[in-house]
Design an enzyme around this catalytic site. Sequence first.
Site, PDB file in Angstrom:
ATOM      1  N   ASN A 219     -10.191  -0.457   0.533  1.00 32.28           N
ATOM      2  CA  ASN A 219      -8.727  -0.365   0.486  1.00 32.28           C
ATOM      3  C   ASN A 219      -8.244  -0.953  -0.837  1.00 32.28           C
ATOM      4  OD1 ASN A 219      -5.982  -0.759   0.773  1.00 32.28           O
ATOM      5  ND2 ASN A 219      -6.109  -1.579   2.857  1.00 32.28           N
TER       6      ASN A 219
ATOM      7  N   HIS B  53      -3.452   6.938   2.857  1.00 32.29           N
ATOM      8  CA  HIS B  53      -3.853   5.613   2.371  1.00 32.29           C
ATOM      9  C   HIS B  53      -5.231   5.294   2.959  1.00 32.29           C
ATOM     10  CE1 HIS B  53      -4.107   1.486   1.471  1.00 32.29           C
ATOM     11  NE2 HIS B  53      -3.705   1.043   2.649  1.00 32.29           N
TER      12      HIS B  53
ATOM     13  N   CYS C 284       0.818  -1.225   0.000  1.00 35.77           N
ATOM     14  CA  CYS C 284       0.000   0.000   0.000  1.00 35.77           C
ATOM     15  C   CYS C 284       0.848   1.272   0.000  1.00 35.77           C
ATOM     16  CB  CYS C 284      -0.939   0.012   1.197  1.00 35.77           C
ATOM     17  SG  CYS C 284      -1.883  -1.491   1.367  1.00 35.77           S
TER      18      CYS C 284
END
Length: 357
Positions: free
Chosen positions: A313, A283, A140
């Site tokens: 996500n 994020h 990520c």
Amino acid sequence: MNTPDISPATPFSPKGQTENTSGKTPSEPSVVISGTGQYLPSKVLTNSDLTKIVDTNEEWILTRTGISERRIAGPTETSGTMAAEAARMAIANSSLQVEDIDLVIVATITPDQPFPSTACHVQTALGMRPIAAFDVEAACSGFLYILDIATAMLRNGPYRHALIIGTEKLSAITDWQDRSTCILFGDGAGAAVLSRSSLHKKKTGILDTTLGADGANGHILQMPGGGCRVPATPDSVSSRQHFLKMNGREVFKLAVKVMEQASLDILARNHLQAEQIHSIIPHQANIRIIEMLASRLKIPMERFFINLDQYGNTSAASIPIALHEARENGFCPSGTNSILVGFGAGLTWGATLLRWP
Ligand code: UT7
């Protein structure tokens, strides 16, 4: 070849905040974001849909994560095809042509295949010149890693315009029998064109990036199978080794800690206070992680750009998708400072400071 004309980047240290000396050499060119783009698959998977797949309920998902729905790629959509679409939009928004791009870097944990790289697939899909193209794997945090790599290459090398893309088809490595993880993830791609520019005022564009990693904690978020350690076998498939595994609570705790530290580090070494940051593009993992980060940094939630309710996500795609939407929605006015901040498997983390031209 141009001679490098800036001081080397200073490494992230959890304790020490070394000063950012970039931006002080008179001849240093700015590296600016000249365009952004995104691609989201059209198929929407809602929390209600998930209640038909695993033992969960809509309220649990929403209150524990902030996620309402996510996008799921169709059978012909891959990380490569989504990246190519996001890239086309970013190049169009930068008012450049495909031929102007000198470099392609893709961040992904779900490449189309182990090799060739997804960046090479994008290069082919866009009909690009035979320019350098490669992938980076930092989960990520991947977009922040490639942003820093591309910025250094633009400043130091012959390159003028770099295409950087975060793209993921996480639905392909999600265990749809594991309710603790399958509710979190979605598919998509986000892209940016970075350009070296002597036209922009000094101290605008990408000002500084701090990156870090803690490999000793890699086991808390991983995919065990598929590499040379656990190659694909009937056993590895039947024991579900080719799916993402996570200790959510541990990841949560470390995520808050490393994102706070990275944010404080980048503020300190650029002599900035939190009040001087107009927007934070984090994020998009879990709203509770972002709320905790906001509270620790004493920055109001209104300054954090949030779209995880719609997309969940999307790992390496999460920051560039948010970056694109933040720009489109007027969240990043000219002359203001933004911080991009993230964490991911590895563990990895990073924060980038930028000032909008
Ligand atoms: O990009 C990085 C990716 N990773 C992350 O960002 C993950 C970070 N971690 C998290 O976001 C959170 O830890 C989760 C959302 C994954 C889980 O939330 P939590 O508050 O840490 O829940 P928990 O794992 O402590 O589980 C609490 C309870 C457990 O039941 P018991 O043991 O208390 O009876 C779980 O079995 O919730 C249960 N549970 C669920 N219940 C309904 C776990 N998943 C679900 C579910 N629906 N989907």
